[in-house]
Design a protein around this motif. Structure first.
Motif, short mmCIF file in Angstrom:
data_model
loop_
_atom_site.label_atom_id
_atom_site.label_comp_id
_atom_site.label_asym_id
_atom_site.label_seq_id
_atom_site.Cartn_x
_atom_site.Cartn_y
_atom_site.Cartn_z
N ASN A 1 0.83 -1.21 0.00
CA ASN A 1 0.00 0.00 0.00
C ASN A 1 0.87 1.26 0.00
N LEU A 2 1.98 1.20 -0.75
CA LEU A 2 2.88 2.34 -0.91
C LEU A 2 2.95 2.72 -2.38
N GLU A 3 3.36 3.96 -2.66
CA GLU A 3 3.41 4.46 -4.03
C GLU A 3 4.83 4.87 -4.39
N VAL A 4 5.10 4.88 -5.71
CA VAL A 4 6.40 5.33 -6.20
C VAL A 4 6.41 6.85 -6.27
N GLY A 5 7.43 7.46 -5.67
CA GLY A 5 7.59 8.91 -5.73
C GLY A 5 8.50 9.29 -6.89
N THR A 6 9.40 10.22 -6.65
CA THR A 6 10.33 10.66 -7.69
C THR A 6 11.33 9.54 -8.00
N ILE A 7 11.79 9.53 -9.24
CA ILE A 7 12.79 8.54 -9.68
C ILE A 7 14.05 9.29 -10.07
N LYS A 8 15.14 8.94 -9.41
CA LYS A 8 16.43 9.59 -9.67
C LYS A 8 17.40 8.55 -10.22
N ARG A 9 18.16 8.98 -11.22
CA ARG A 9 19.13 8.06 -11.82
C ARG A 9 20.53 8.36 -11.27
N GLN A 10 21.29 7.29 -11.10
CA GLN A 10 22.62 7.41 -10.50
C GLN A 10 23.52 6.32 -11.08
N ALA A 11 24.75 6.70 -11.42
CA ALA A 11 25.69 5.72 -11.98
C ALA A 11 26.05 4.69 -10.92
N SER A 12 26.20 3.43 -11.38
CA SER A 12 26.56 2.35 -10.46
C SER A 12 27.34 1.28 -11.20
N ASN A 13 28.47 0.88 -10.64
CA ASN A 13 29.26 -0.20 -11.21
C ASN A 13 28.83 -1.55 -10.66
N ARG A 14 27.89 -1.55 -9.73
CA ARG A 14 27.49 -2.79 -9.06
C ARG A 14 26.10 -3.25 -9.48
N VAL A 15 25.18 -2.30 -9.68
CA VAL A 15 23.80 -2.63 -10.02
C VAL A 15 23.60 -2.43 -11.52
N ALA A 16 22.93 -3.38 -12.18
CA ALA A 16 22.72 -3.31 -13.63
C ALA A 16 21.88 -2.09 -13.99
N LYS A 17 22.03 -1.66 -15.23
CA LYS A 17 21.32 -0.49 -15.72
C LYS A 17 19.80 -0.70 -15.65
N ASN A 18 19.10 0.37 -15.26
CA ASN A 18 17.64 0.39 -15.14
C ASN A 18 17.12 -0.51 -14.01
N ARG A 19 17.99 -0.84 -13.06
CA ARG A 19 17.59 -1.59 -11.88
C ARG A 19 17.70 -0.69 -10.65
N VAL A 20 16.93 -1.02 -9.61
CA VAL A 20 16.89 -0.18 -8.41
C VAL A 20 18.16 -0.37 -7.59
N ILE A 21 18.81 0.75 -7.26
CA ILE A 21 19.98 0.72 -6.37
C ILE A 21 19.52 0.73 -4.91
N LYS A 22 18.63 1.66 -4.58
CA LYS A 22 18.12 1.77 -3.21
C LYS A 22 16.87 2.62 -3.22
N THR A 23 16.25 2.73 -2.06
CA THR A 23 15.03 3.54 -1.92
C THR A 23 15.25 4.59 -0.84
N ASP A 24 14.40 5.59 -0.87
CA ASP A 24 14.38 6.62 0.16
C ASP A 24 12.92 6.89 0.53
N PRO A 25 12.47 6.48 1.73
CA PRO A 25 13.21 5.88 2.85
C PRO A 25 13.76 4.50 2.51
N THR A 26 14.78 4.08 3.30
CA THR A 26 15.44 2.82 3.04
C THR A 26 14.54 1.64 3.41
N ARG A 27 14.93 0.46 2.96
CA ARG A 27 14.18 -0.76 3.20
C ARG A 27 14.00 -0.99 4.71
N ALA A 28 12.86 -1.63 5.06
CA ALA A 28 12.50 -1.97 6.44
C ALA A 28 12.16 -0.75 7.28
N HIS A 29 12.15 0.44 6.65
CA HIS A 29 11.78 1.65 7.40
C HIS A 29 10.25 1.76 7.42
#
Length: 658
Positions: free
Chosen positions: A371-399
């Motif tokens: 029962n949560l909604e997607v807010g703003t989407i920000k793009r950020q370079a990452s050498n660990r997470v594949a392109k177009n995949r979620v790096i993290k959320t704000d608020p963070t998980r389990a919050h």
């Protein structure tokens, strides 16, 4: 100035007990950090004792991963410590800057910290305040523990009060949170929390007050790091779980045992390891809840009382009393309705799910399930997470957030690309350093060159202005090794044509002289430098050829020997300049200068225009000396050619004409 030798330069930070400054040791000519007890605490005997204890504890520890204490002093009633200056940042800032951190790097950092704490424990010193803020990372990635201000030696009974809690609450062991005595296993618990933060980027327990966080340490289970990042091996999570067990007895026996377990946590042999479960069979000191049947048995009335009450005759209830009871029941019902209404109308909360590594659509569905909604989407370079995949959320998980709240998604835009500049003509050392600082792998291959200075870049494998993935692309530089070196051959006995072929093949210049000798004409009788000499390309050698046997004096006409000096102009080839500005290099220009190959022909008693008199390579205007041997009454001549064209000539050269 402190102690007549430490000149304060600037402030490095402020703490609850002391302020830290950068200073320069004028005697040893080195930078140091100075910890100065705060002015408002210098009259507090306990604080002064604690400050002095830090110096004493640290001076006992000599270890590459412990900040060294050089000096302890007092200046006008102010206590100070002089320590090793670590140029870098604390581990807290390092995690915020570099997260997510590769697992092997996490283990490397923790092994350094564990090594230092193990030495402290061997000296019976407990740190009691292990946290990322007290671990410094220098520019070479070396971890160093500092701040032994509340470290306690096991032999000091005065510091083992159970009613005093010291340390940072986010990393505090359950026994310390209850006000109990700190032990070596308390440090192990703090180390487990630090490992948790290295893997997840956050502490396991948060709260509005220090008390609420402390309660969670001895009541709540440590959240799973694998729920945050499913790629974390179970063996690595087990290190966190065992180190942060609620009961000290379930933790590692020593810091060394924790280090040994951590070292093999990424081993494929432990891939099928089960989740660590502590032995909960012993009392951990927490409040117990009585069994329901026992509670009922305790509160049940005696059977004889029941029999006595049963024999009593019920008295008729007074009418006013009935109204009073009825009103009380109505009031209770009303209160119950209000409480129920309040309960049903209260804000409902949900925990932010783990959507790391999912696509936006997958993350949207998973958030909607909570029962949560997607807010703003920000793009950020990452050498660990594949392109177009979620790096993290704000608020963070389990919050925990209110339902219908918007959750910000940080999406990977792919690896951070690096723009390659134009490094041709620059120093290889500087060009390689610029690219290596941005994570690019650089290779070097040497090539001889007579035109480009040693160590300068001649070619680069990636075109200037191109963007590359530093993890997958290697940049190769072709670097000048200077002029080629060679060993001069023995030319004695060689004919003039053989010498000319040799110098052309080895890129040498040659000048011929003639002398009367018993050898045949045009055969080499001397050379300079001597055979076996080491020469660079472009060096001029002098070869003396035989004129043949000297004729009889009476029949030989008089020969005039004289020298003629000639200036040979250098012809500049077309130049090209290329100016490129990049993120890595400033504007640079490169001019391509071709050398001129010059051939000189002489006509005199010993030479004619059919053979080369001298051959050389020039890169600027050059002056040469031509040696003539001309019979009296006759004239000599010369012609100078470049690229098959005559550029200078004189067919009437006499002793007096030049």
């Amino acid at each position: 100035m402190l102690g007549g030798r430490y000149r304060i330069t600037r402030s490095l930070g402020e703490g609850g007990m002391a302020n830290v400054y950068l200073a320069h040791d004028l005697i040893l000519d080195r930078d140091v950090s100075v910890k100065l007890l705060r002015l408002d605490l210098r009259d507090d005997p306990q604080t002064v004792k604690r400050f002095q204890r830090e110096g004493l504890a640290a001076t006992e520890l000599v270890h590459p991963n412990v900040v060294s204490v050089y000096d302890v002093g007092e200046e006008n009633g102010m206590q100070y410590l002089v320590m090793e200056y670590v140029k870098g940042m604390d581990l807290k800032a390092y995690i915020q800057k570099h997260f997510p951190i590769p697992y092997q790097e996490v283990i490397n950092i923790m092994e350094q910290v564990l090594s230092a704490v193990s030495v402290a424990h061997e000296h019976n010193i407990i740190h009691r305040d292990l946290k990322p803020q007290n671990i410094l990372i220098d520019e070479n990635g070396v971890a160093k523990i500092t701040d032994f201000g509340i470290a306690v030696a096991l032999s000091e009974n005065s510091l083992t009060q159970t009613n005093t809690v010291l340390g940072s609450v986010h990393y505090l062991s359950p026994e310390q949170a209850r006000g109990g005595m700190a032990t070596k296993k308390s440090d192990i618990y703090s180390l487990g929390i630090i490992l948790y933060e290295l893997l997840t980027g956050t502490v396991p327990f948060k709260g509005e007050t220090a008390v609420s966080i402390a309660i969670k340490h001895f009541q709540s289970e440590i959240p799973s790091v694998r729920e945050f990042d499913p790629r974390i091996p179970q063996a690595l999570e087990n290190v966190v779980l065992q180190a942060t067990s609620k009961r000290p007895a379930d933790r590692y026996e020593s810091v060394a045992a924790m280090a040994d377990d951590l070292e093999t946590s990424l081993s494929p042999r432990r891939a099928s390891e089960g989740r660590f479960v502590p032995d909960d069979g012993a009392d951990n000191g927490e409040t117990k809840v009585l069994d329901k049947s026992a509670l009922q048995a305790t509160l049940a009335p005696d059977s004889s009382d029941k029999a006595a009450k049963a024999t009593k005759k019920k008295k008729p209830m007074h009418r006013r009393k009935k109204w009073l009871i009825g009103g009380l029941i109505a009031l209770l019902v009303m209160i119950a309705v209000l409480v129920l209404a309040f309960w049903l109308g209260r804000p409902r909360y949900a925990d932010v799910p783990n959507v790391q590594g999912l696509t936006v659509s997958q993350a949207t569905k998973k958030l909607a399930d909570q029962n949560l909604e997607v807010g703003t989407i920000k793009r950020q370079a990452s050498n660990r997470v594949a392109k177009n995949r979620v790096i993290k959320t704000d608020p963070t998980r389990a919050h925990a957030v209110q339902q219908k709240s918007k959750v910000k998604l940080i999406i990977s835009s792919g690896p951070k690309l690096v723009r390659v500049g134009n490094y041709i003509g620059q120093s290889y050392t500087r060009a390689a350093a610029l690219l290596k600082a941005r994570g690019v792998t650089v290779k070097k291959q040497n090539q001889t060159s007579s035109d480009v200075a040693i160590g300068m870049v001649m070619q680069q494998s990636i075109q200037a202005g191109q963007y590359i993935n530093p993890k997958k692309t290697t940049v190769t530089f072709t670097v000048s090794a200077g002029q080629r070196q060679l060993t001069l051959a023995n030319l004695i006995g060689k004919t003039k044509s053989e010498v000319q072929n040799y110098v052309s093949r080895e890129s040498l210049n040659v000048s011929f002289n003639y002398k009367y000798a018993s050898e045949k004409k045009d055969v080499t009788i001397a050379q300079s430098p001597a055979a076996g000499s080491m020469l660079s390309e472009g060096t001029t050698i002098v070869v003396t050829l035989s004129r043949g046997k000297k004729p009889v004096a009476d029949s030989t006409p008089k020969v005039n020997d004289f020298d003629v000096t000639v200036d040979i102009p250098f012809e500049q080839a077309a130049s090209s300049s290329d100016s490129t500005t990049s993120d890595d290099a400033t504007s640079s220009s490169e001019s391509t200068t071709e050398s001129n190959v010059i051939q000189i022909y002489l006509r005199d008693q010993d030479h004619d225009y059919s053979t080369v008199y001298k051959q050389l390579t020039i890169a600027q205007d050059t002056q040469v000396t031509l040696s003539f041997a001309v019979e009296s009454g006759k004239s000599g001549g010369y012609k100078i050619m470049r690229d098959g064209k005559v550029i200078l000539a004189d067919n009437h050269v006499t002793k007096n004409s030049h």
